[in-house]
Design a protein around this motif. Sequence first.
Motif, short mmCIF file in Angstrom:
data_model
loop_
_atom_site.label_atom_id
_atom_site.label_comp_id
_atom_site.label_asym_id
_atom_site.label_seq_id
_atom_site.Cartn_x
_atom_site.Cartn_y
_atom_site.Cartn_z
N LEU A 20 0.82 -1.21 0.00
CA LEU A 20 0.00 0.00 0.00
C LEU A 20 0.85 1.26 0.00
CD1 LEU A 20 -2.79 -0.99 2.52
CD2 LEU A 20 -2.97 -0.82 0.05
N THR A 21 1.99 1.22 0.71
CA THR A 21 2.81 2.42 0.77
C THR A 21 3.41 2.75 -0.57
OG1 THR A 21 4.63 1.03 1.48
CG2 THR A 21 3.36 2.12 3.20
N ALA A 22 3.69 1.74 -1.36
CA ALA A 22 4.23 2.00 -2.69
C ALA A 22 3.18 2.63 -3.57
CB ALA A 22 4.75 0.70 -3.31
N LYS A 23 1.94 2.14 -3.48
CA LYS A 23 0.88 2.72 -4.29
C LYS A 23 0.62 4.17 -3.90
CE LYS A 23 -1.52 1.05 -6.83
NZ LYS A 23 -1.48 1.06 -8.28
N ALA A 24 0.77 4.49 -2.64
CA ALA A 24 0.46 5.85 -2.19
C ALA A 24 1.45 6.87 -2.70
CB ALA A 24 0.45 5.90 -0.66
N ASP A 25 2.67 6.41 -3.11
CA ASP A 25 3.69 7.35 -3.55
C ASP A 25 3.63 7.63 -5.03
OD1 ASP A 25 6.13 5.98 -1.25
OD2 ASP A 25 4.65 7.58 -1.00
N ARG A 26 2.71 6.99 -5.76
CA ARG A 26 2.69 7.16 -7.21
C ARG A 26 1.89 8.37 -7.64
NH1 ARG A 26 1.88 1.11 -9.72
NH2 ARG A 26 3.76 0.18 -8.87
N THR A 27 2.23 8.90 -8.85
CA THR A 27 1.43 9.96 -9.45
C THR A 27 0.11 9.36 -9.90
OG1 THR A 27 3.42 11.05 -10.18
CG2 THR A 27 1.37 11.68 -11.26
N THR A 28 -1.00 10.05 -9.68
CA THR A 28 -2.31 9.45 -9.90
C THR A 28 -3.17 10.22 -10.87
OG1 THR A 28 -3.22 10.65 -8.05
CG2 THR A 28 -2.30 8.47 -7.59
N ALA A 29 -2.64 11.17 -11.58
CA ALA A 29 -3.51 12.04 -12.39
C ALA A 29 -3.61 11.62 -13.83
CB ALA A 29 -3.00 13.47 -12.31
N ASP A 30 -2.96 10.56 -14.29
CA ASP A 30 -3.00 10.20 -15.69
C ASP A 30 -4.27 9.45 -16.00
OD1 ASP A 30 -2.02 7.01 -15.78
OD2 ASP A 30 -1.52 8.15 -14.01
N GLY A 31 -4.45 9.11 -17.27
CA GLY A 31 -5.69 8.48 -17.68
C GLY A 31 -5.59 6.99 -17.82
N ALA A 32 -4.52 6.36 -17.45
CA ALA A 32 -4.41 4.91 -17.51
C ALA A 32 -3.64 4.45 -16.30
CB ALA A 32 -3.70 4.46 -18.79
N GLU A 33 -3.87 3.23 -15.82
CA GLU A 33 -3.22 2.73 -14.63
C GLU A 33 -1.73 2.58 -14.87
OE1 GLU A 33 -7.38 1.32 -14.90
OE2 GLU A 33 -5.66 1.41 -16.22
N TYR A 142 -4.27 7.75 -31.84
CA TYR A 142 -4.04 8.25 -30.49
C TYR A 142 -5.29 8.95 -29.97
CZ TYR A 142 -2.89 12.63 -33.00
OH TYR A 142 -2.91 13.73 -33.81
N VAL A 143 -5.47 8.80 -28.65
CA VAL A 143 -6.62 9.37 -27.94
C VAL A 143 -6.07 10.31 -26.88
CG1 VAL A 143 -8.62 8.90 -26.48
CG2 VAL A 143 -8.03 7.33 -28.34
N VAL A 144 -6.50 11.58 -26.92
CA VAL A 144 -6.04 12.60 -25.97
C VAL A 144 -7.16 12.86 -24.96
CG1 VAL A 144 -5.12 14.94 -25.71
CG2 VAL A 144 -4.66 13.64 -27.80
N HIS A 145 -6.81 12.90 -23.68
CA HIS A 145 -7.81 13.12 -22.63
C HIS A 145 -7.28 14.08 -21.59
CE1 HIS A 145 -5.56 10.55 -19.82
NE2 HIS A 145 -5.33 9.78 -20.86
N GLU A 146 -8.17 14.52 -20.70
CA GLU A 146 -7.80 15.45 -19.64
C GLU A 146 -6.75 14.85 -18.72
OE1 GLU A 146 -11.19 18.26 -18.01
OE2 GLU A 146 -11.90 16.20 -18.14
N TRP A 147 -5.96 15.73 -18.10
CA TRP A 147 -5.02 15.35 -17.04
C TRP A 147 -5.35 16.21 -15.83
CZ3 TRP A 147 -0.97 11.76 -17.26
CH2 TRP A 147 -0.12 11.75 -16.16
N LEU A 148 -5.60 15.57 -14.70
CA LEU A 148 -6.05 16.28 -13.51
C LEU A 148 -4.95 16.26 -12.45
CD1 LEU A 148 -9.65 14.77 -13.28
CD2 LEU A 148 -8.92 16.83 -14.47
N PRO A 149 -4.10 17.28 -12.43
CA PRO A 149 -2.98 17.25 -11.48
C PRO A 149 -3.40 17.38 -10.03
CG PRO A 149 -3.07 19.36 -12.64
CD PRO A 149 -4.08 18.48 -13.30
N ASP A 150 -4.61 17.92 -9.76
CA ASP A 150 -5.03 18.10 -8.37
C ASP A 150 -5.87 16.93 -7.86
OD1 ASP A 150 -7.25 18.59 -9.96
OD2 ASP A 150 -8.11 20.02 -8.54
#
Length: 570
Positions: A20-33, A142-150
């Motif tokens: 879980l701690t490793a998952k918590a440190d990742r960037t999460t704003a992209d559109g794919a896992e 290619y498919v372009v989508h929103e990126w939500l940095p917050d």
Amino acid sequence: MAERSTAAVDVADNSGDDPLTAKADRTTADGAEAQDATDMSSLNTNGDQEAGDDPAIKSPELHSGHKLARRYRLEECVTRLDGFSSWRAVDEKLRRAVGVHILPADHPRARSVLAAARSSALLGDPRFVQVLDAVEENDLVYVVHEWLPDATELTTLLAAGPLEPYDAYQLVSQVSQAMAAAHREGLAHLRLTPSAVLRTSTGQYRIRGLAVNAALRGITVDRPQRTDTEAIGALLYAALTQRWPYENDAHGLSGLPKGMGLIAPDQVRAGVHRGLSDLAMRALVNDGATASRQEPPCTTPDELAKAVAAMPRIRPPEPAFPPVPEYQHTTYQQGTYGQHQSAAATQPVLVAPAPLESRTGKALKWAVSALLIAALGLGSWQVADRLLDQGSTNNGPGATQPSPDASMDDKPARPLQPLKISDAREFMPGGSGIQLDQVENAVDGDSQSAWITPEYHGYANFGNLPNRQGGSGIVVDLGSEQSISQVRVGLYRSGQKVQLRAAGEAAMGSSSLSDFSQELSPLKQVDGNLDVKLDKPVRARYVLVHITELPTDGSPGRFRGGISEVQVLG
């Protein structure tokens, strides 16, 4: 306890291999896992690769700095598997971060990915991460989508522990309503995992990868509504217990004990909200399983959204304020400045006697008290004498009497207060509803949620539709006739043609515009929000926000509107 199938649910996501701690440190704003180079859609519930997969498909050889359409500059590859790759990129034209999925044009799923992306883009629902572009160019799709940095992934939120009941309630409420709206437009997600749900800094939940994530991985099912409903139930279960409701570990969460079957959340963890626990079971038990205390299963997102709406609303927790720290005495004492602290601590401190405790002090206190009492008595006598003189003067012959309204004119006007809204309904002059499940969003006190019309193609005016001759809108019920002085309406989009009307008790259940005889504002096109202050208060029970014409949603020939919040003051 209930036995059930895990068919059509992607429970073997490789995020379960990470702590879980490793998952918590990742960037999460992209559109794919953010995954390893393994297609998780090809894994069964035991984590084994299914037959028929083609590991020979390779992603296009691209690199950081590569530009698509002379506009999208690739920055960082976050996923590369099964012939496609996902990137964080920069839109140099609009100077903003975006996400991009890329696959070769001859990829067997290229056509379905393009079709899914374009269908998702037409939905235009702000509760989903929006598809901005879907292009086939230079042997690439290619498919372009929103990126939500917050925004923060649900995976990261769960790494810190289970959600509070209010947060879990908001999660299942917002996600189920959003997916119900998507299925009404014929769109399914089919890969609704914790990494596909984001929470913004304002507390709104947004869903990414609608239709596109499943198309990229070639996922198809026979009953898409049931699949998405069970996935929402799994999200709620994980939010309540910090456990994945299957025997396999997934998404950084531990699975249930082997051979135990499906256990209710309030049996897994103490203190779980009973109503939310039952709701999770109703969404998960979709394959004939039963539990003694369960209502009938929810098999579609719309049924689940209605079940959430029928629950007593869970209020947010009261804000916790930190305790006031105790006063800390300093080590400085009179006469110890410049000395070592240890020496000062050993010397006795002389305590001065309390003030006015001597014989002279006591006599002084009695004298001051006597003077104060005498001064108060003299002042009271003078005030009483003055009032009696004024009274005799005013009551004498020829005295001018004060106007009975004089005192009222001097009083300041009472500030307006919001009136309690006991109910709200959709105005249906055509006899059929538009978005009945979203009516509560217009009176819930949250400007982030809204009652939103479907997207109409080629029709700006409701009157151009056979079943919408009288437009639409929201009717708010104040419970009884109240004195109305002001109405504020937050609109989902500028440019709508709106009118405010009111009616008394007789308009209960009415769908006719003529029953709302009191016009509070003229019918006009509104830029921004609508705020109407009445010259004189109006007595009414019902207030109608009537919309007759919709603005464009930014695309030619496409129109959409809605109401985000209604507030009545009196």
